[in-house]
Design a protein around this motif. Structure first.
Motif, PDB file in Angstrom:
ATOM      1  N   THR A   1      34.340  32.866  35.981  1.00 11.09           N
ATOM      2  CA  THR A   1      35.218  31.976  36.731  1.00 11.09           C
ATOM      3  C   THR A   1      36.199  32.780  37.580  1.00 11.09           C
ATOM      4  O   THR A   1      36.651  33.848  37.179  1.00 11.09           O
ATOM      5  CB  THR A   1      36.015  31.055  35.790  1.00 11.09           C
ATOM      6  OG1 THR A   1      36.905  30.238  36.547  1.00 11.09           O
ATOM      7  CG2 THR A   1      36.807  31.852  34.770  1.00 11.09           C
ATOM      8  N   ASN A   2      36.506  32.233  38.745  1.00 13.69           N
ATOM      9  CA  ASN A   2      37.574  32.790  39.578  1.00 13.69           C
ATOM     10  C   ASN A   2      38.777  31.849  39.641  1.00 13.69           C
ATOM     11  O   ASN A   2      39.833  32.241  40.126  1.00 13.69           O
ATOM     12  CB  ASN A   2      37.063  33.028  41.001  1.00 13.69           C
ATOM     13  CG  ASN A   2      35.917  34.034  41.042  1.00 13.69           C
ATOM     14  OD1 ASN A   2      35.884  34.990  40.272  1.00 13.69           O
ATOM     15  ND2 ASN A   2      34.961  33.808  41.930  1.00 13.69           N
TER      16      ASN A   2
ATOM     17  N   ASP B   1      30.459  34.815  42.948  1.00 13.62           N
ATOM     18  CA  ASP B   1      29.818  33.735  43.690  1.00 13.62           C
ATOM     19  C   ASP B   1      29.880  34.021  45.191  1.00 13.62           C
ATOM     20  O   ASP B   1      30.781  34.709  45.671  1.00 13.62           O
ATOM     21  CB  ASP B   1      30.513  32.413  43.383  1.00 13.62           C
ATOM     22  CG  ASP B   1      29.676  31.205  43.758  1.00 13.62           C
ATOM     23  OD1 ASP B   1      28.490  31.395  44.089  1.00 13.62           O
ATOM     24  OD2 ASP B   1      30.208  30.081  43.723  1.00 13.62           O
TER      25      ASP B   1
ATOM     26  N   PRO C   1      35.350  37.811  36.283  1.00 18.02           N
ATOM     27  CA  PRO C   1      35.218  37.291  37.648  1.00 18.02           C
ATOM     28  C   PRO C   1      33.805  36.774  37.926  1.00 18.02           C
ATOM     29  O   PRO C   1      32.821  37.355  37.459  1.00 18.02           O
ATOM     30  CB  PRO C   1      35.556  38.497  38.525  1.00 18.02           C
ATOM     31  CG  PRO C   1      36.433  39.352  37.657  1.00 18.02           C
ATOM     32  CD  PRO C   1      35.895  39.187  36.269  1.00 18.02           C
ATOM     33  N   LYS C   2      33.725  35.710  38.686  1.00 17.94           N
ATOM     34  CA  LYS C   2      32.448  35.079  39.030  1.00 17.94           C
ATOM     35  C   LYS C   2      32.031  35.565  40.415  1.00 17.94           C
ATOM     36  O   LYS C   2      32.652  35.201  41.418  1.00 17.94           O
ATOM     37  CB  LYS C   2      32.604  33.556  39.019  1.00 17.94           C
ATOM     38  CG  LYS C   2      31.329  32.775  39.232  1.00 17.94           C
ATOM     39  CD  LYS C   2      31.619  31.281  39.095  1.00 17.94           C
ATOM     40  CE  LYS C   2      30.357  30.453  39.210  1.00 17.94           C
ATOM     41  NZ  LYS C   2      30.626  29.006  38.992  1.00 17.94           N
TER      42      LYS C   2
ATOM     43  N   GLN D   1      45.571  37.743  37.853  1.00 16.09           N
ATOM     44  CA  GLN D   1      45.712  36.322  38.143  1.00 16.09           C
ATOM     45  C   GLN D   1      46.828  35.631  37.362  1.00 16.09           C
ATOM     46  O   GLN D   1      47.215  34.515  37.719  1.00 16.09           O
ATOM     47  CB  GLN D   1      44.382  35.602  37.859  1.00 16.09           C
ATOM     48  CG  GLN D   1      43.261  36.005  38.804  1.00 16.09           C
ATOM     49  CD  GLN D   1      42.008  35.170  38.612  1.00 16.09           C
ATOM     50  OE1 GLN D   1      41.698  34.720  37.513  1.00 16.09           O
ATOM     51  NE2 GLN D   1      41.275  34.940  39.696  1.00 16.09           N
TER      52      GLN D   1
ATOM     53  N   GLN E   1      41.175  40.970  35.391  1.00 16.72           N
ATOM     54  CA  GLN E   1      41.278  39.615  35.932  1.00 16.72           C
ATOM     55  C   GLN E   1      42.521  38.901  35.404  1.00 16.72           C
ATOM     56  O   GLN E   1      43.263  38.271  36.170  1.00 16.72           O
ATOM     57  CB  GLN E   1      40.023  38.808  35.571  1.00 16.72           C
ATOM     58  CG  GLN E   1      40.055  37.381  36.116  1.00 16.72           C
ATOM     59  CD  GLN E   1      38.865  36.569  35.646  1.00 16.72           C
ATOM     60  OE1 GLN E   1      38.510  36.595  34.468  1.00 16.72           O
ATOM     61  NE2 GLN E   1      38.243  35.848  36.564  1.00 16.72           N
TER      62      GLN E   1
ATOM     63  N   THR F   1      36.877  35.636  29.775  1.00 12.11           N
ATOM     64  CA  THR F   1      36.415  35.314  31.121  1.00 12.11           C
ATOM     65  C   THR F   1      36.269  36.595  31.931  1.00 12.11           C
ATOM     66  O   THR F   1      36.955  37.595  31.681  1.00 12.11           O
ATOM     67  CB  THR F   1      37.382  34.374  31.857  1.00 12.11           C
ATOM     68  OG1 THR F   1      38.632  35.051  32.083  1.00 12.11           O
ATOM     69  CG2 THR F   1      37.640  33.103  31.047  1.00 12.11           C
TER      70      THR F   1
ATOM     71  N   TYR G   1      36.847  44.450  33.032  1.00 13.28           N
ATOM     72  CA  TYR G   1      36.836  43.410  34.058  1.00 13.28           C
ATOM     73  C   TYR G   1      37.686  42.221  33.633  1.00 13.28           C
ATOM     74  O   TYR G   1      38.452  41.661  34.419  1.00 13.28           O
ATOM     75  CB  TYR G   1      35.403  42.940  34.325  1.00 13.28           C
ATOM     76  CG  TYR G   1      34.633  43.795  35.299  1.00 13.28           C
ATOM     77  CD1 TYR G   1      35.161  44.116  36.545  1.00 13.28           C
ATOM     78  CD2 TYR G   1      33.364  44.268  34.984  1.00 13.28           C
ATOM     79  CE1 TYR G   1      34.458  44.895  37.447  1.00 13.28           C
ATOM     80  CE2 TYR G   1      32.647  45.054  35.876  1.00 13.28           C
ATOM     81  CZ  TYR G   1      33.203  45.369  37.102  1.00 13.28           C
ATOM     82  OH  TYR G   1      32.493  46.141  37.998  1.00 13.28           O
TER      83      TYR G   1
END
Length: 475
Positions: free
Chosen positions: A287-288, A206, A203-204, A263, A259, A201, A255
């Motif tokens: 995705t975040n 958005d 980061p998104k 997280q 993440q 995954t 990245y």
């Protein structure tokens, strides 16, 4: 007049119809098994469902949309966009809804189509546009039929099933699951996620699009072109990483690592969500919210193998039974089984399923020797793991329009020759053999290990190779 049938009214089918209308063809029918257009965006209504390609790129180049609400819009907004495009382009009036195709056979001069209700239709040109993500894949788990509660795949979401206050089991950690779980966590009493392999995954990026931005896009459409170009440039980085570029790979891996460490603070969970497979062998997911959702006290991530479904839950290899009230399959699609269950019979009675027994293949992902006037949208090896598949749809639609013009002008069927098709397939498979997609089992590959879905190069290369129909490649 050339009679044309397109199977499916998703993004690919609409793109093909729009291009053919643009080229002056009018005897066109789209056969859609559902009562509404949209393909995956009609079928997938699970909580949290949204596009994982930025909207400026996930749209037709000839119908850029100034009204997107955000960079990664929800499914209903995408569906509305497609419906609006179909209406404005004159495609909607060509669609025959609730018409499912059972088979199609070449009779020596035309295609005879048979629907599941026994209706027959004869056309000169057949364009299957059923997509690669139209048939949900549901694993065969011992005891599943005895489960007491509701069971559903994310692509067949039942809105009548209550999520609030119930224990939900989600099988799978692919693109659907990473959207669904954060959307239901905190509403459900408990969510248990069953993971076979940890996904990569990142980061998104958005963001919402405000009224000022949307107004500027409407007044100055060139701004949308600039946004689309910038988004395209960003996808090149991920594409280069998947292709093995060492610098791009380090950037994307960095990245992803940052993440996870930011997280996820629990060491045990961090170990579970750390991928062991090569970056890109399965789709990299934006995705975040996924990792924070897994960190919640009311969400469990289970990595033990599922051995059985019981009436009241799921039992794993360690002997633990995980109770649940609702079972959700986030297990993707049978993408490698092209055109199933449609039975396609070509020249001399040859079945397409027999030709594809070792794995689906087609010249430029569009045409197959022995099947005159058959042109595929989103066929074998035309999927992309990093950019918009709509770009590929448009390339295929333009190529097919050239082929149909040739059929109409010469009043003769058009069939790709065996030699160029074989040479092309060998080239593609040779390139794919050295790709990251051979590093794990995924929906990109069939049971024999052949990569049947993905294109091995850049999208721009595919656009170049489909720009002009080479008449010498065809009978």
């Amino acid at each position: 007049m050339t009679r044309i049938a397109i199977i499916g009214a998703g993004f690919g089918g609409v793109a093909a119809a729009a291009e053919l209308l643009k080229q002056g063809f009018r005897d066109i029918v789209l056969l859609e098994k559902a009562d509404r257009i949209g393909g995956v965006w009609r079928d997938n209504t699970y909580p949290g469902c949204a596009c994982d390609v930025p909207a400026p790129l996930y749209s037709y180049s000839f119908a850029l949309n100034p009204d997107w609400s955000r960079r990664y819009p929800p499914h209903q907004e995408i569906l509305s966009y497609l419906e609006r495009c179909a209406g404005e382009l004159g495609v909607t009036d060509l669609i025959r809804f609730r018409t499912e195709v059972a088979g199609a056979a070449w009779d020596g001069a035309a295609w005879e189509i048979t629907t599941t209700t026994g209706e027959k239709l004869t056309v000169d040109v057949l364009i299957p546009a059923v997509g690669q993500l139209s048939r949900p894949s549901i694993p065969e788990l011992p005891g599943a039929e005895a489960f007491h509660g509701p069971k559903m795949h994310t692509a067949h979401w039942d809105r009548d099933v209550k999520i609030e206050g119930r224990r939900i089991a989600v099988i799978g950690t692919g693109a659907s699951a990473i959207q669904l779980v954060p959307a239901i966590a905190g509403k459900a009493a408990h969510v248990t996620v069953f993971q076979r392999t940890a996904p990569w995954t990142v980061p998104k990026p958005d963001r919402g699009y405000g009224r000022a931005r949307r107004a500027a896009y409407r007044r100055v459409p060139a701004l949308m072109r600039m946004s689309r170009a910038a988004t395209w440039a960003l996808t090149l980085i991920q594409g280069a990483a998947v292709a093995g570029n060492p610098v791009a790979t380090r950037v994307v891996r960095g990245y992803s690592l940052a993440q996870r460490r930011w997280q996820v603070r629990d060491p045990e969970l961090l170990a579970k969500v750390t991928p062991e497979e090569p970056l890109g062998c399965k789709r990299v997911l934006f995705t975040n919210a996924w990792l924070p959702a897994l960190s919640r006290p009311d969400v469990d991530l289970v990595t033990e193998k599922i051995v059985a479904v019981t009436p009241d839950g799921i039992r794993t290899a360690d002997g633990i039974e995980h109770p649940c009230d609702v079972l959700v399959y986030g297990t993707g699609f049978a993408a490698a089984e092209f055109l199933v269950p449609i039975r396609v019979t070509g020249r001399d009675g040859v079945l397409l399923e027999e030709v594809w027994r070792e794995g689906a293949h087609a010249y430029l992902g569009i045409t197959v020797p022995g099947f005159p006037n058959l042109f595929l949208i989103y066929g074998p090896n035309t999927n992309t793991g990093n950019t918009s598949v709509i770009y590929f749809h448009e390339s295929q639609a333009r190529y097919i329009a050239q082929a149909v013009r040739s059929v109409a002008a010469e009043d003769q069927p058009l069939e790709v020759r065996e030699e160029p098709a074989t040479v092309y397939d060998r080239e593609i498979q040779k390139r794919l053999a050295g790709s990251v997609w051979t590093g794990c089992q995924s929906w990109y590959r069939n049971a024999a290990g052949r990569v049947v879905t993905n294109w091995p190069g850049k999208a721009a290369e595919y656009r170049r190779r489909t720009a002009t129909l080479r008449r010498a490649d065809f009978h």
